[in-house]
Scaffold this motif. Structure first.
Motif, PDB file in Angstrom:
ATOM      1  N   THR A 195      28.370  31.594  58.161  1.00 58.51           N
ATOM      2  CA  THR A 195      27.107  32.158  58.628  1.00 58.51           C
ATOM      3  C   THR A 195      27.261  33.614  59.043  1.00 58.51           C
ATOM      4  O   THR A 195      28.328  34.044  59.483  1.00 58.51           O
ATOM      5  N   SER A 196      26.180  34.345  58.906  1.00 61.94           N
ATOM      6  CA  SER A 196      26.162  35.746  59.307  1.00 61.94           C
ATOM      7  C   SER A 196      26.065  35.843  60.825  1.00 61.94           C
ATOM      8  O   SER A 196      25.225  35.184  61.433  1.00 61.94           O
ATOM      9  N   VAL A 198      23.199  42.206  52.915  1.00 58.36           N
ATOM     10  CA  VAL A 198      24.459  41.876  52.246  1.00 58.36           C
ATOM     11  C   VAL A 198      24.881  43.087  51.425  1.00 58.36           C
ATOM     12  O   VAL A 198      24.146  43.558  50.563  1.00 58.36           O
ATOM     13  N   VAL A 228      31.903  37.575  52.809  1.00 56.38           N
ATOM     14  CA  VAL A 228      30.726  38.422  52.593  1.00 56.38           C
ATOM     15  C   VAL A 228      30.838  39.625  53.528  1.00 56.38           C
ATOM     16  O   VAL A 228      31.344  39.497  54.651  1.00 56.38           O
ATOM     17  N   VAL A 248      28.429  42.272  55.457  1.00 51.03           N
ATOM     18  CA  VAL A 248      27.043  42.561  55.849  1.00 51.03           C
ATOM     19  C   VAL A 248      27.010  43.963  56.436  1.00 51.03           C
ATOM     20  O   VAL A 248      27.880  44.326  57.234  1.00 51.03           O
ATOM     21  N   VAL A 289      32.168  38.979  57.246  1.00 55.31           N
ATOM     22  CA  VAL A 289      31.866  37.584  57.527  1.00 55.31           C
ATOM     23  C   VAL A 289      33.008  36.797  56.884  1.00 55.31           C
ATOM     24  O   VAL A 289      33.151  36.791  55.659  1.00 55.31           O
ATOM     25  N   VAL A 326      19.773  39.313  55.705  1.00 53.08           N
ATOM     26  CA  VAL A 326      20.212  38.101  56.402  1.00 53.08           C
ATOM     27  C   VAL A 326      19.894  38.217  57.892  1.00 53.08           C
ATOM     28  O   VAL A 326      19.800  39.313  58.435  1.00 53.08           O
ATOM     29  N   GLN A 333      22.281  32.752  59.767  1.00 54.94           N
ATOM     30  CA  GLN A 333      21.896  32.335  58.418  1.00 54.94           C
ATOM     31  C   GLN A 333      23.133  31.979  57.599  1.00 54.94           C
ATOM     32  O   GLN A 333      24.131  32.706  57.607  1.00 54.94           O
ATOM     33  N   VAL A 358      25.400  31.934  54.554  1.00 55.22           N
ATOM     34  CA  VAL A 358      25.566  32.838  53.411  1.00 55.22           C
ATOM     35  C   VAL A 358      26.432  32.222  52.317  1.00 55.22           C
ATOM     36  O   VAL A 358      26.363  32.633  51.160  1.00 55.22           O
TER      37      VAL A 358
END
Length: 75
Positions: free
Chosen positions: A7-8, A14, A32, A34, A43, A62, A66, A68
């Motif tokens: 999750t973010s 992104v 990821v 962000v 992340v 995001v 949330q 991802v």
């Protein structure tokens, strides 16, 4: 089902997917990136496993908490 969500931690967009579906990751590996307020936030995977899917693409907005990506648990 043997998966955990990535999750973010922050609202942003992104910037980059740092892994590919099917790739094995360790805890702490970037999954990821962000971008928020001109800062890149990594992340990371919470544990070891295989990247199963992404729910976002570069450029997507995001929100905190949330999901991802999903990682199939290696344990």
């Amino acid at each position: 089902d043997g998966c955990f969500a990535v999750t973010s931690p922050i609202a942003g967009s992104v910037w980059k997917l740092s892994a590919d579906v099917g790739v094995t990751v360790k805890a702490g590996d970037p999954v990821v990136i962000v971008e928020a307020m001109k800062t890149e936030i990594v992340v990371a995977a919470a544990g070891p496993g295989t990247v199963r899917s992404f729910l976002v693409a570069p450029g997507a907005t995001v929100m905190p908490g949330q999901v991802v990506a999903f990682i199939e648990d290696a344990n």
